[in-house]
Design a protein around this motif. Structure first.
Motif, PDB file in Angstrom:
ATOM      1  N   HIS A   1      -7.643   6.357  23.752  1.00 19.81           N
ATOM      2  CA  HIS A   1      -6.761   5.503  22.965  1.00 19.81           C
ATOM      3  C   HIS A   1      -6.222   6.280  21.763  1.00 19.81           C
ATOM      4  CE1 HIS A   1      -8.152   1.378  24.609  1.00 19.81           C
ATOM      5  NE2 HIS A   1      -8.628   2.324  25.400  1.00 19.81           N
ATOM      6  N   LEU A   2      -4.912   6.260  21.609  1.00 17.86           N
ATOM      7  CA  LEU A   2      -4.256   6.889  20.469  1.00 17.86           C
ATOM      8  C   LEU A   2      -3.691   5.812  19.552  1.00 17.86           C
ATOM      9  CD1 LEU A   2      -2.192   9.695  22.261  1.00 17.86           C
ATOM     10  CD2 LEU A   2      -4.464   9.902  21.230  1.00 17.86           C
ATOM     11  N   HIS A   3      -3.922   5.981  18.275  1.00 17.54           N
ATOM     12  CA  HIS A   3      -3.319   5.120  17.265  1.00 17.54           C
ATOM     13  C   HIS A   3      -2.433   5.985  16.384  1.00 17.54           C
ATOM     14  CE1 HIS A   3      -2.814   2.542  13.793  1.00 17.54           C
ATOM     15  NE2 HIS A   3      -3.395   3.440  13.025  1.00 17.54           N
ATOM     16  N   TRP A   4      -1.168   5.584  16.248  1.00 15.57           N
ATOM     17  CA  TRP A   4      -0.217   6.311  15.398  1.00 15.57           C
ATOM     18  C   TRP A   4       0.041   5.489  14.144  1.00 15.57           C
ATOM     19  CZ3 TRP A   4       1.977  11.037  16.845  1.00 15.57           C
ATOM     20  CH2 TRP A   4       1.854  11.408  18.193  1.00 15.57           C
ATOM     21  N   GLN A   5       0.148   6.179  13.010  1.00 13.95           N
ATOM     22  CA  GLN A   5       0.346   5.494  11.737  1.00 13.95           C
ATOM     23  C   GLN A   5       1.396   6.254  10.935  1.00 13.95           C
ATOM     24  OE1 GLN A   5      -3.291   3.916   9.970  1.00 13.95           O
ATOM     25  NE2 GLN A   5      -2.740   4.992   8.103  1.00 13.95           N
ATOM     26  N   ALA A   6       2.526   5.603  10.678  1.00 15.51           N
ATOM     27  CA  ALA A   6       3.633   6.244   9.969  1.00 15.51           C
ATOM     28  C   ALA A   6       3.612   5.867   8.489  1.00 15.51           C
ATOM     29  CB  ALA A   6       4.962   5.840  10.600  1.00 15.51           C
ATOM     30  N   ARG A   7       4.091   6.774   7.660  1.00 13.03           N
ATOM     31  CA  ARG A   7       4.206   6.508   6.225  1.00 13.03           C
ATOM     32  C   ARG A   7       5.409   7.282   5.692  1.00 13.03           C
ATOM     33  NH1 ARG A   7       0.051  10.012   7.326  1.00 13.03           N
ATOM     34  NH2 ARG A   7      -0.125  11.915   6.074  1.00 13.03           N
ATOM     35  N   VAL A   8       6.002   6.776   4.621  1.00 19.55           N
ATOM     36  CA  VAL A   8       7.216   7.382   4.098  1.00 19.55           C
ATOM     37  C   VAL A   8       6.840   8.402   3.031  1.00 19.55           C
ATOM     38  CG1 VAL A   8       9.442   6.984   3.000  1.00 19.55           C
ATOM     39  CG2 VAL A   8       8.531   5.302   4.607  1.00 19.55           C
ATOM     40  N   GLU A   9       6.591   9.609   3.460  1.00 13.32           N
ATOM     41  CA  GLU A   9       6.371  10.747   2.580  1.00 13.32           C
ATOM     42  C   GLU A   9       6.451  12.008   3.425  1.00 13.32           C
ATOM     43  OE1 GLU A   9       2.545  10.800   0.724  1.00 13.32           O
ATOM     44  OE2 GLU A   9       1.430  10.791   2.609  1.00 13.32           O
ATOM     45  N   GLY A  10       6.716  13.123   2.772  1.00 12.38           N
ATOM     46  CA  GLY A  10       6.829  14.390   3.476  1.00 12.38           C
ATOM     47  C   GLY A  10       7.560  15.406   2.636  1.00 12.38           C
ATOM     48  N   SER A  11       8.159  16.382   3.292  1.00 10.58           N
ATOM     49  CA  SER A  11       8.799  17.493   2.585  1.00 10.58           C
ATOM     50  C   SER A  11      10.205  17.165   2.107  1.00 10.58           C
ATOM     51  CB  SER A  11       8.835  18.721   3.491  1.00 10.58           C
ATOM     52  OG  SER A  11       9.591  18.452   4.676  1.00 10.58           O
ATOM     53  N   ARG A  12      10.767  16.031   2.559  1.00 11.91           N
ATOM     54  CA  ARG A  12      12.118  15.637   2.158  1.00 11.91           C
ATOM     55  C   ARG A  12      12.118  14.184   1.691  1.00 11.91           C
ATOM     56  NH1 ARG A  12      16.002  17.968   7.065  1.00 11.91           N
ATOM     57  NH2 ARG A  12      14.930  19.985   7.334  1.00 11.91           N
ATOM     58  N   PRO A  13      13.107  13.785   0.901  1.00 12.05           N
ATOM     59  CA  PRO A  13      13.190  12.375   0.477  1.00 12.05           C
ATOM     60  C   PRO A  13      13.392  11.411   1.634  1.00 12.05           C
ATOM     61  CG  PRO A  13      14.530  13.778  -0.936  1.00 12.05           C
ATOM     62  CD  PRO A  13      14.098  14.627   0.216  1.00 12.05           C
ATOM     63  N   THR A  14      13.849  11.936   2.775  1.00 12.53           N
ATOM     64  CA  THR A  14      14.087  11.069   3.933  1.00 12.53           C
ATOM     65  C   THR A  14      13.022  11.272   5.026  1.00 12.53           C
ATOM     66  OG1 THR A  14      15.550  12.747   4.886  1.00 12.53           O
ATOM     67  CG2 THR A  14      16.570  11.027   3.527  1.00 12.53           C
TER      68      THR A  14
ATOM     69  N   ALA B   1       0.833  -1.200   0.000  1.00 15.71           N
ATOM     70  CA  ALA B   1       0.000   0.000   0.000  1.00 15.71           C
ATOM     71  C   ALA B   1       0.864   1.245   0.000  1.00 15.71           C
ATOM     72  CB  ALA B   1      -0.922   0.009   1.205  1.00 15.71           C
ATOM     73  N   ALA B   2       0.523   2.184  -0.885  1.00 17.01           N
ATOM     74  CA  ALA B   2       1.178   3.481  -0.863  1.00 17.01           C
ATOM     75  C   ALA B   2       0.733   4.249   0.384  1.00 17.01           C
ATOM     76  CB  ALA B   2       0.794   4.266  -2.121  1.00 17.01           C
ATOM     77  N   PRO B   3       1.622   5.072   0.955  1.00 18.67           N
ATOM     78  CA  PRO B   3       3.035   5.254   0.624  1.00 18.67           C
ATOM     79  C   PRO B   3       3.933   4.561   1.637  1.00 18.67           C
ATOM     80  CG  PRO B   3       2.229   7.181   1.761  1.00 18.67           C
ATOM     81  CD  PRO B   3       1.134   6.156   1.816  1.00 18.67           C
ATOM     82  N   ASN B   4       3.935   3.238   1.584  1.00 17.61           N
ATOM     83  CA  ASN B   4       4.804   2.443   2.446  1.00 17.61           C
ATOM     84  C   ASN B   4       4.464   2.659   3.922  1.00 17.61           C
ATOM     85  OD1 ASN B   4       6.681   0.443   2.574  1.00 17.61           O
ATOM     86  ND2 ASN B   4       8.396   1.683   1.868  1.00 17.61           N
ATOM     87  N   ILE B   5       3.280   2.194   4.304  1.00 19.89           N
ATOM     88  CA  ILE B   5       2.724   2.469   5.632  1.00 19.89           C
ATOM     89  C   ILE B   5       3.350   1.566   6.692  1.00 19.89           C
ATOM     90  CG2 ILE B   5       0.597   2.500   6.985  1.00 19.89           C
ATOM     91  CD1 ILE B   5      -0.901   2.955   4.314  1.00 19.89           C
ATOM     92  N   GLY B   6       3.753   2.162   7.799  1.00 19.18           N
ATOM     93  CA  GLY B   6       4.268   1.419   8.933  1.00 19.18           C
ATOM     94  C   GLY B   6       5.491   2.106   9.529  1.00 19.18           C
ATOM     95  N   PRO B   7       5.732   1.890  10.816  1.00 18.85           N
ATOM     96  CA  PRO B   7       4.932   1.029  11.691  1.00 18.85           C
ATOM     97  C   PRO B   7       3.633   1.713  12.128  1.00 18.85           C
ATOM     98  CG  PRO B   7       6.657   2.100  12.954  1.00 18.85           C
ATOM     99  CD  PRO B   7       6.885   2.483  11.512  1.00 18.85           C
ATOM    100  N   ILE B   8       2.756   0.886  12.716  1.00 22.74           N
ATOM    101  CA  ILE B   8       1.610   1.398  13.444  1.00 22.74           C
ATOM    102  C   ILE B   8       1.883   1.180  14.925  1.00 22.74           C
ATOM    103  CG2 ILE B   8      -0.091   1.123  11.599  1.00 22.74           C
ATOM    104  CD1 ILE B   8      -0.862  -1.563  12.794  1.00 22.74           C
ATOM    105  N   PHE B   9       1.427   2.121  15.769  1.00 25.20           N
ATOM    106  CA  PHE B   9       1.674   1.951  17.202  1.00 25.20           C
ATOM    107  C   PHE B   9       0.573   2.636  18.000  1.00 25.20           C
ATOM    108  CE2 PHE B   9       4.343   5.200  15.304  1.00 25.20           C
ATOM    109  CZ  PHE B   9       4.370   6.287  16.166  1.00 25.20           C
ATOM    110  N   TRP B  10       0.466   2.223  19.273  1.00 24.63           N
ATOM    111  CA  TRP B  10      -0.665   2.638  20.097  1.00 24.63           C
ATOM    112  C   TRP B  10      -0.212   3.067  21.487  1.00 24.63           C
ATOM    113  CZ3 TRP B  10      -0.444  -1.943  17.302  1.00 24.63           C
ATOM    114  CH2 TRP B  10      -1.339  -2.055  16.228  1.00 24.63           C
TER     115      TRP B  10
END
Length: 564
Positions: free
Chosen positions: A394-407, A373-382
């Motif tokens: 309850h908080l759910h965090w969801q990371a994905r590789v995209e943003g203002s920089r290539p890193t 799945a775009a854009p490379n989702i993970g990790p997920i954490f709580w």
């Protein structure tokens, strides 16, 4: 694939070069159940009701999506395949770049108006609810012990996977490894979400998806498949439900309109025993209730003064219920970090110009980056934050590789179970729905939990070598950052809308009543009209919304079938 029942009118037109035409309904056509909306609620319910031997009609306002159902929307590199933009995991984010013909046009929020609804356009995330999702939100009969059988049945059919590529590899995992490893060093524990659904406090894991064979699966590939093989099941696309036709508290049918192709006229339920089920989502189902003379008087008067006025049921038959209130959504708060180990993959560019090797790898073996799945989702954490008002949030965090920089990695915090803020949606004279009162952070304890969660994450990542905080900047406090983001859908929305036809024992027709449907999902004041989708959720869950809705539909089917 063999398909029984009435084949979509839309598919018939797609198979020819003729311009689309509307099909007029025969006057003697009736169904035991008419279900409006083919999303996470409507498809499983249609399968279960047809499995029980009833004649079932499932109506979808939009066109087919997945190639297995005749969908045709795709980039050029999928020509000659049975795949569409909806089938390939790596193209899931394309809806944000090109929503035309996919998203609903009658609401101010993003929603999928295609076969499958949200399950056709989302990122496919799929994990079991925490037991508290049910126990803290739902009334007796809908608690976690009551939902266990439905949960087991749903996840037996759609188990989910943490490695969508069929070779079992996770591609471009640098972001997960950096962030997940950093959390572990800070004391967070690794879990497998669907094996340990109750462990969602300072835990992290791989994202779980409804994909199967590196293609979109979920209800479209399971519940709809089994339903379609029954002669008592019918499916119409490109057909808009205008209103429920009713006589007092009894629904006799549904008036439908052609959406370019599809059907027009009034389709009736079986006299005496037939039923109508709304499963069109938090906005779509509420809109249908309004147009059917069910809801707050101010909203019904809006409909009366619209183009619906001439055909709207008389005001002496209106049912005054709090439809549109109790609106909720996950509160989204985006942060951005960067780290030299993170590797960006341009999934948006893959629409027109996929990397040749990756395209061939996906088409030939269903492996590689495009199987994910775009854009490379993970990790997920709580994490669970004990609220200042005594309510755990309850908080759910969801990371994905995209943003203002290539890193960069963008990490979204979602506030779920325990949130108490609510909003309202309304209808306009143009018969569009909009959010009139956003449900975000209207209660101080909700905001405090969001702030504390961010503080805790900053503390967990403070010693990570090479990590850069882009948003919030290092000189901005968590409180200042959270307060700086407007509490409006365009900035805080997650498109996980719920609650507009709340379930409960407090009949909304009575003074102080807040519920629109009873514990069998039947609309108060009606004897054969039901709502089965996220509209009925009393409060926000931390679970993946699609999974929770499918489980609710499984459970609701049993309750509806048990009614005489």
């Amino acid at each position: 694939m063999a398909m029984a029942g009435v084949v979509l009118a839309a598919l018939a037109t797609l198979a020819t070069a003729q311009p689309p035409t509307c099909t007029t309904l025969p006057s003697n056509q009736t169904y035991d159940y008419i279900i409006i909306g083919s999303g996470a609620g409507g498809i499983p319910l249609a399968d279960r009701l047809s499995e029980a031997g009833h004649t079932v009609l499932l109506i979808e306002k939009g066109p087919p999506s997945s190639g297995r159902w005749g969908g045709t929307m795709k980039p050029a590199w999928l020509s000659g395949t049975n795949l569409t933009r909806f089938d390939v995991p790596g193209l899931c984010n394309q809806i944000w770049a090109d929503p035309v013909g996919v998203s609903c046009t009658d609401t101010d929020q993003m929603a999928g108006c295609v076969l499958g609804g949200g399950t056709a356009v989302n990122a496919g995330l799929w994990w079991k609810p925490h037991p508290v999702d049910w126990d803290s939100n739902f009334p007796a009969g809908w608690r976690s012990k009551d939902m266990q059988a439905a949960t087991e049945k749903v996840f037996a059919r759609i188990p989910g996977t943490t490695h969508p590529s069929v070779d079992g590899k996770r591609y471009l995992a640098q972001g997960f490894e950096m962030l997940g490893g950093s959390l572990e060093k800070a004391g967070w524990e690794f879990v497998t979400a669907n094996e340990q659904p109750e462990r969602k406090n300072r835990t992290y894991g791989h994202s779980t998806f409804m994909f199967e064979g590196a293609e979109r699966g979920g209800p479209l590939a399971t519940y709809l498949l089994s339903a379609s093989q029954r002669k008592n099941f019918s499916l119409w696309t490109n057909t808009v439900a205008k209103r429920v036709v009713r006589s007092g508290g009894h629904a006799t049918g549904v008036e439908v309109e052609c959406n370019g192709a599809g059907y027009a006229g009034i389709v009736s339920v079986t006299p005496g025993s037939g039923r109508v089920v709304l499963a069109a989502g938090a906005f779509g189902s509420a809109k249908l209730l309004f147009r059917s003379g069910i809801g707050p008087t101010d909203q019904l008067n809006v409909v009366k003064n619209s183009t619906d006025g001439a055909t709207m049921i008389g005001s002496d038959s209106w049912i005054n219920l709090p439809v549109g209130y109790n609106l909720n959504d996950h509160v989204g708060t985006d942060i951005e970090i960067a780290h030299p180990d993170v590797v960006f993959y341009d999934y948006y560019a893959a629409w027109n110009k996929p990397i040749p090797e990756d395209k061939d790898q996906y088409l030939n073996t269903r492996t590689g980056p495009l199987a994910q799945a775009a854009p490379n989702i993970g990790p997920i954490f709580w994490e669970i934050i004990n609220g200042k008002d005594g309510i755990p949030r309850h908080l759910h965090w969801q990371a994905r590789v995209e943003g203002s920089r290539p890193t960069s990695m963008t990490i979204t915090q979602y506030l779920g179970t325990g949130s108490v803020s609510r909003g309202r949606m309304i209808i306009t004279r143009q018969l569009n729905t909009l959010v009139s009162i956003p449900p975000y952070l209207r209660h101080e304890a909700d905001k405090a939990a969001v702030i504390q969660g961010l503080v805790n994450l900053q503390e967990s990542l403070k010693d990570v070598d090479g990590l850069i905080w882009i948003s919030p900047r290092p000189n901005v406090t968590a409180e200042g950052f959270v307060n700086s983001i407007p509490a409006i859908p365009s900035r805080r929305g997650s498109n996980h809308w719920i609650g507009t036809a709340k379930m409960g024992l407090d009949d909304g027709r009575q003074a102080g009543g807040t519920a629109v449907v009873d514990l069998n999902t039947k609309v108060y004041g009606m004897d054969n009209l039901f709502v089965v989708d996220a509209s009925i959720f009393p409060g926000m869950v931390t679970a993946n919304p699609s999974a929770a809705i499918v489980i609710a539909a499984e459970h609701a089917a049993g309750r509806i079938l048990g009614l005489k």
